[in-house]
Design a protein around this motif. Structure first.
Motif, PDB file in Angstrom:
ATOM      1  N   PRO A 193      -4.108  -4.263  -7.071  1.00 13.25           N
ATOM      2  CA  PRO A 193      -3.370  -3.369  -6.166  1.00 13.25           C
ATOM      3  C   PRO A 193      -4.037  -3.320  -4.799  1.00 13.25           C
ATOM      4  O   PRO A 193      -5.216  -3.679  -4.648  1.00 13.25           O
ATOM      5  CB  PRO A 193      -3.475  -2.018  -6.872  1.00 13.25           C
ATOM      6  N   GLY A 199       1.485   3.047  -6.878  1.00 16.27           N
ATOM      7  CA  GLY A 199       0.480   2.272  -7.596  1.00 16.27           C
ATOM      8  C   GLY A 199      -0.090   1.117  -6.809  1.00 16.27           C
ATOM      9  O   GLY A 199      -0.916   0.357  -7.342  1.00 16.27           O
ATOM     10  N   GLY A 200       0.340   0.937  -5.563  1.00 15.58           N
ATOM     11  CA  GLY A 200      -0.160  -0.158  -4.739  1.00 15.58           C
ATOM     12  C   GLY A 200       0.133  -1.535  -5.317  1.00 15.58           C
ATOM     13  O   GLY A 200      -0.631  -2.475  -5.126  1.00 15.58           O
ATOM     14  N   GLU A 201       1.283  -1.671  -6.013  1.00 13.40           N
ATOM     15  CA  GLU A 201       1.565  -2.923  -6.718  1.00 13.40           C
ATOM     16  C   GLU A 201       1.985  -4.036  -5.758  1.00 13.40           C
ATOM     17  O   GLU A 201       2.779  -3.832  -4.845  1.00 13.40           O
ATOM     18  CB  GLU A 201       2.692  -2.733  -7.739  1.00 13.40           C
ATOM     19  N   SER A 259      -9.127  -2.023  -4.543  1.00  9.57           N
ATOM     20  CA  SER A 259      -8.256  -2.819  -3.682  1.00  9.57           C
ATOM     21  C   SER A 259      -8.864  -4.170  -3.318  1.00  9.57           C
ATOM     22  O   SER A 259      -8.226  -4.959  -2.617  1.00  9.57           O
ATOM     23  CB  SER A 259      -7.928  -2.030  -2.407  1.00  9.57           C
ATOM     24  N   MET A 314       0.020   7.913  -8.362  1.00 14.99           N
ATOM     25  CA  MET A 314      -0.802   7.732  -7.176  1.00 14.99           C
ATOM     26  C   MET A 314      -2.284   7.906  -7.481  1.00 14.99           C
ATOM     27  O   MET A 314      -2.700   8.891  -8.091  1.00 14.99           O
ATOM     28  CB  MET A 314      -0.387   8.742  -6.106  1.00 14.99           C
ATOM     29  N   SER A 315      -3.079   6.946  -7.056  1.00 19.54           N
ATOM     30  CA  SER A 315      -4.528   7.105  -7.122  1.00 19.54           C
ATOM     31  C   SER A 315      -4.973   8.050  -6.017  1.00 19.54           C
ATOM     32  O   SER A 315      -4.378   8.073  -4.932  1.00 19.54           O
ATOM     33  CB  SER A 315      -5.217   5.748  -6.958  1.00 19.54           C
ATOM     34  N   ASN A 328      -4.345  -0.184  -2.462  1.00 19.05           N
ATOM     35  CA  ASN A 328      -4.044   1.241  -2.424  1.00 19.05           C
ATOM     36  C   ASN A 328      -4.197   1.826  -1.030  1.00 19.05           C
ATOM     37  O   ASN A 328      -4.888   1.270  -0.172  1.00 19.05           O
ATOM     38  CB  ASN A 328      -4.994   2.003  -3.362  1.00 19.05           C
ATOM     39  N   PHE A 376      -6.085   4.495   1.079  1.00 13.96           N
ATOM     40  CA  PHE A 376      -7.344   5.204   0.898  1.00 13.96           C
ATOM     41  C   PHE A 376      -7.888   5.699   2.236  1.00 13.96           C
ATOM     42  O   PHE A 376      -7.614   5.124   3.289  1.00 13.96           O
ATOM     43  CB  PHE A 376      -8.384   4.319   0.198  1.00 13.96           C
ATOM     44  N   PRO A 389      -6.337   9.121  -2.911  1.00 20.93           N
ATOM     45  CA  PRO A 389      -6.732   8.316  -1.751  1.00 20.93           C
ATOM     46  C   PRO A 389      -8.126   8.626  -1.228  1.00 20.93           C
ATOM     47  O   PRO A 389      -8.694   7.816  -0.488  1.00 20.93           O
ATOM     48  CB  PRO A 389      -5.662   8.656  -0.708  1.00 20.93           C
ATOM     49  N   GLY A 424       0.783  -1.224   0.000  1.00 22.45           N
ATOM     50  CA  GLY A 424       0.000   0.000   0.000  1.00 22.45           C
ATOM     51  C   GLY A 424       0.814   1.272   0.000  1.00 22.45           C
ATOM     52  O   GLY A 424       0.341   2.317  -0.465  1.00 22.45           O
ATOM     53  N   THR A 437     -10.748   4.236  -5.415  1.00 21.83           N
ATOM     54  CA  THR A 437      -9.420   3.789  -5.008  1.00 21.83           C
ATOM     55  C   THR A 437      -9.529   2.651  -4.008  1.00 21.83           C
ATOM     56  O   THR A 437      -8.780   1.667  -4.074  1.00 21.83           O
ATOM     57  CB  THR A 437      -8.628   4.955  -4.411  1.00 21.83           C
TER      58      THR A 437
END
Length: 586
Positions: free
Chosen positions: A431, A391-393, A476, A464-465, A433, A435, A467, A387, A472
């Motif tokens: 991802p 990109g929360g990859e 997830s 970045m998405s 993310n 949030f 939050p 997180g 977003t």
């Protein structure tokens, strides 16, 4: 008024924070508000006077479960900071609540734990305790023996990670009721699954934390990265957090706590709070094992020596991550110089940083080689490491499927305490993310602050998405219909590994450790490790091709007994760039 007995060290504390049932339908409502000019207790909208002494304000008034109340402090209605449940958001009246614990059960040993970390709000499409409960049978069928719930303390809005909670003892009501949470724990126990709660005691979130208004003494001058530092030298503060921690274990039947960022909990005062807490927990006969796990970036063994069971092992994660991704920024830099060598060290010693000089950064940590292997919670992925990327990859999205399967096997077959993050069991590439559910200036500040933070540690903040965007959080959710074929194959691998761990690995680990670990690096891409136990040996040979071309080389000759008839294998050690073989010798 006599002092209420506490499980912690003696003090002259008169009251327990919050609402306490004192018999005959009467409740005592108490709050420590030394800076307040006036305090009234407002019960179901009707104001009642309080008595004060030494900064405490209290009243005893008849009431029923389900009634709502606030403390009217200097004319402003504030929720109970020790609330057990909220009628609405973090600014709303608190609810008088009694919780009936789930039925008693025997629990699980530390060696039996295979932990599944999950976030209630995104683990299911519904994002509730009830929906999560419905999925427990599937987790049990795969072979998981523990779940770790990301923080549940009431926070601002409906969606968030939970690390910005402000009412520490109240389960977040967007997930459901206290009864729903008890039902989740009860179902887990019925299925042979321990339940661990991630608890944050090092800071409060930015919205709904009113304690500073009427109790500035609660805080000290040194801030944490997330807000005002908390003064644990004060008995009132120690008992606030200590009583709430005990309450989660008592009321909901949790089998342990994961304490967030304990390096940010000050150890000033006559006795460190964390030592008082573990002493209190160990002094009580719970009828089941209570697993106390810390997150502590200092890499010190002192809390585990004092009675804590385990610590999240970032060293292990970082070596794996750097090997497969080649990333070398921020805290990854020290592990990017020789990730294979560092991984060998982590498998041999438990952790990498033990106070020695490292390629980058200051020396940190101390020797932890005397601790049992179960004292290290190893993971390839966590909410934190996924997180806190732009990109929360997940790791599988940064490397490749075969490499991920090899590391999956290593994690679940080595003698440490393994932990998977939700979706990892099916090879999810979705991802996870960061949030929140903030509005106005707070939302704007969160977006800007998040972008600055990511840029400061080497991430491309443009990826970045937002939050604060509900999408977003929705993105997830880790289980996507289009991943079904891939998911089935991964799920079978996970089930096979968990069965193998239960039948072959755990009995050996439980037999007790014996002697020193035999660990050697095989060429520039291979590792061989043999952990000796009284009941036999667990042997693992693996080959990992570092992402960085400069680190690539040939794997040398592996021991013959690992090449022929391994008990579990992924790939071919002699030919494949990513491969692992596991052999248990009884």
């Amino acid at each position: 008024m006599t002092r209420i007995d506490r499980p912690f060290e003696p003090s002259d504390l008169q009251f327990q924070w919050g609402a306490t049932k004192v018999g005959d339908g009467r409740w005592r409502y108490a709050i420590w508000a030394p800076a307040a000019q006036s305090v009234e207790l407002v019960l179901n909208g009707i104001a009642h006077p309080t008595t004060s002494s030494n900064g405490w304000y209290w009243a005893e008034i008849p009431a029923e479960v389900g009634d709502t109340y606030t403390f009217r402090i200097n004319g402003n209605d504030r929720p109970d900071p020790a609330a057990r449940f909220q009628s609405g958001d973090v600014h709303s009246p608190s609810v008088l609540t009694e919780v009936t614990p789930p039925p008693a059960w025997d629990g699980m040993s530390m060696e039996d734990l295979i932990i599944y970390e999950l976030h209630v709000g995104t683990f299911t499409e519904e994002g509730t305790f009830k929906a999560a409960t419905a999925e427990l049978e599937h987790l049990a069928a795969l072979g998981f023996t523990a779940i770790e719930l990301m923080p549940l303390s009431q926070f601002e809005g409906n969606r968030g990670w939970g690390y910005d909670g402000v009412l520490i003892g109240a389960p977040h009501n967007a997930y459901g009721s206290p009864e729903d949470l008890v039902a989740l724990v009860a179902k887990a126990h019925e299925l042979g699954i321990s339940v661990i709660l991630d608890l944050v005691m090092n800071h409060f979130g930015p919205s709904g934390n009113y304690i500073g208004e009427y109790c500035p003494e609660f805080f000290h001058q040194t801030d944490t990265p997330w807000g005002a530092g908390i003064d644990f030298s004060r008995d009132e503060v120690r008992h606030y957090f200590g009583d709430i921690a005990m309450r989660w274990l008592e009321d909901y039947g949790f089998d342990g706590l994961r304490l967030d960022a304990v390096h940010q909990i000050s150890e000033e005062g006559h006795r460190p709070f964390l030592i008082s807490l573990i002493d209190a927990i160990r002094a009580k006969d719970w009828g089941r094992p209570i697993h106390m796990i810390t997150e502590d970036e200092r890499n010190l063994p002192h809390l585990r020596d004092a009675g804590y069971d385990a610590e999240w092992n970032d060293d292990y994660h970082h070596t794996v991550h750097c090997t497969l991704t080649g990333e070398d920024f921020a805290y990854y830099e020290p592990f990017a110089h020789d990730p294979i060598g560092d991984l060998k060290l982590a498998l041999e010693r438990g952790q990498v940083n033990e106070g020695q000089k490292r390629p980058a950064g200051k020396p940190m940590g101390a020797s932890a080689g005397h601790l049992p292997w179960s004292a290290f919670v190893n993971s390839n992925q966590t909410h934190d490491q996924i997180g806190n990327r732009a990109g929360g990859e997940r790791l599988i999205a940064l490397s490749n499927d075969t490499a991920a399967r090899v590391l999956h096997t290593l994690l679940l077959c080595s003698p440490f305490t393994p932990m998977l993050f939700m979706g990892e069991e099916v090879g999810s590439a979705a991802p996870f993310n960061f949030f929140v559910d903030f509005e106005g200036d707070l939302a704007k500040g969160c977006r800007e602050g998040r972008a600055r933070e990511l840029a400061s540690i080497g991430h491309d903040a443009s990826k970045m998405s937002d939050p604060t965007d509900p999408e977003t959080a929705a993105a997830s959710y880790p289980f996507r219909p289009e991943d079904t074929p891939h998911r089935a194959d991964w799920e079978q691998l996970t089930k096979d590994l968990l069965t193998f761990r239960k039948e072959r690995i755990v009995p050996i680990v439980k037999s007790g450790e014996k002697g020193l670990t035999d660990a050697e690096q095989i060429g520039e891409e291979g590792i061989y490790v043999a952990w000796p136990f009284k009941g036999g040996q667990i042997c693992i040979a693996l080959r990992l091709r570092p992402h960085n071309p400069e680190l690539r080389g040939k794997a040398g000759p592996f021991p013959n007994h690992m090449l022929h008839f391994p008990d579990f294998a992924v790939g071919d050690l002699t030919t494949d760039p990513y491969a692992i073989a596991v052999k248990v010798i009884s």
